[in-house]
Design a protein around this motif. Structure first.
Motif, short mmCIF file in Angstrom:
data_model
loop_
_atom_site.label_atom_id
_atom_site.label_comp_id
_atom_site.label_asym_id
_atom_site.label_seq_id
_atom_site.Cartn_x
_atom_site.Cartn_y
_atom_site.Cartn_z
N ARG A 38 11.72 75.27 84.29
CA ARG A 38 11.99 75.59 85.68
C ARG A 38 13.32 74.98 86.11
O ARG A 38 13.78 73.99 85.53
N THR A 91 8.79 73.74 93.64
CA THR A 91 9.63 74.88 94.01
C THR A 91 10.80 75.00 93.04
O THR A 91 11.55 74.05 92.84
N VAL A 93 12.87 78.23 90.17
CA VAL A 93 12.77 79.45 89.38
C VAL A 93 12.15 79.07 88.05
O VAL A 93 12.62 78.14 87.39
N THR A 119 11.23 83.83 87.50
CA THR A 119 10.46 84.24 88.66
C THR A 119 10.43 83.08 89.65
O THR A 119 10.23 81.92 89.27
N GLN A 120 10.65 83.39 90.90
CA GLN A 120 10.77 82.35 91.93
C GLN A 120 9.39 81.87 92.39
O GLN A 120 8.52 82.68 92.72
N THR A 122 7.98 79.30 95.30
CA THR A 122 8.33 78.51 96.47
C THR A 122 7.05 77.95 97.07
O THR A 122 6.12 78.70 97.38
#
Length: 125
Positions: A38, A91, A93, A119-120, A122
């Motif tokens: 990430r 949080t 990507v 893929t984000q 949040t």
């Protein structure tokens, strides 16, 4: 051509869960591993978890241990990252990656040959 496609990201509240998927096409992996990394804004990409295709050995970053679970479905050539008890600091990507890392390098970006587009995720506090 090998392709990795992630899905499952989104906007959730702290304490919620998400399940990320990574579908691999173009090659069937019977050896090696799938990793999840990430990258938060302004930070370097970091290791999250890895699962080896044979034996299903798994390893996690300390920051996600006990909350995240990595798994794979060899028949579907798909990997998953179940993320529970999400925190704002999760949080980022999220990227899946495939390769053949040896144990000492499994947390290193260079050990993986193929990457998804990300893929984000949040998490609001």
């Amino acid at each position: 051509q090998v392709q990795l496609v992630e899905s499952g990201g989104g906007l959730v509240q702290a304490g919620d869960f998400l399940r990320l998927s990574c579908v691999v096409s173009g090659r069937t992996f019977s050896r090696g591993a799938m990793g999840w990394f990430r990258q938060a804004p302004g930070k370097e990409r970091e290791f999250v978890a890895v699962i080896y295709w044979s034996g299903s050995n798994t390893y996690y970053a300390d920051s996600v241990k006990g909350r995240f679970t990595i798994s794979r479905d060899a028949a579907k050539n798909t990997g998953y990252l179940q993320m529970n008890s999400l925190k704002a600091e999760d949080t980022a990507v999220y990227y899946c990656a495939a390769g053949n890392p040896i144990i000492p390098t499994m947390k290193r970006i260079f050990a993986y040959d193929y990457w998804g587009q990300g893929t984000q995720v949040t998490v609001s506090s």
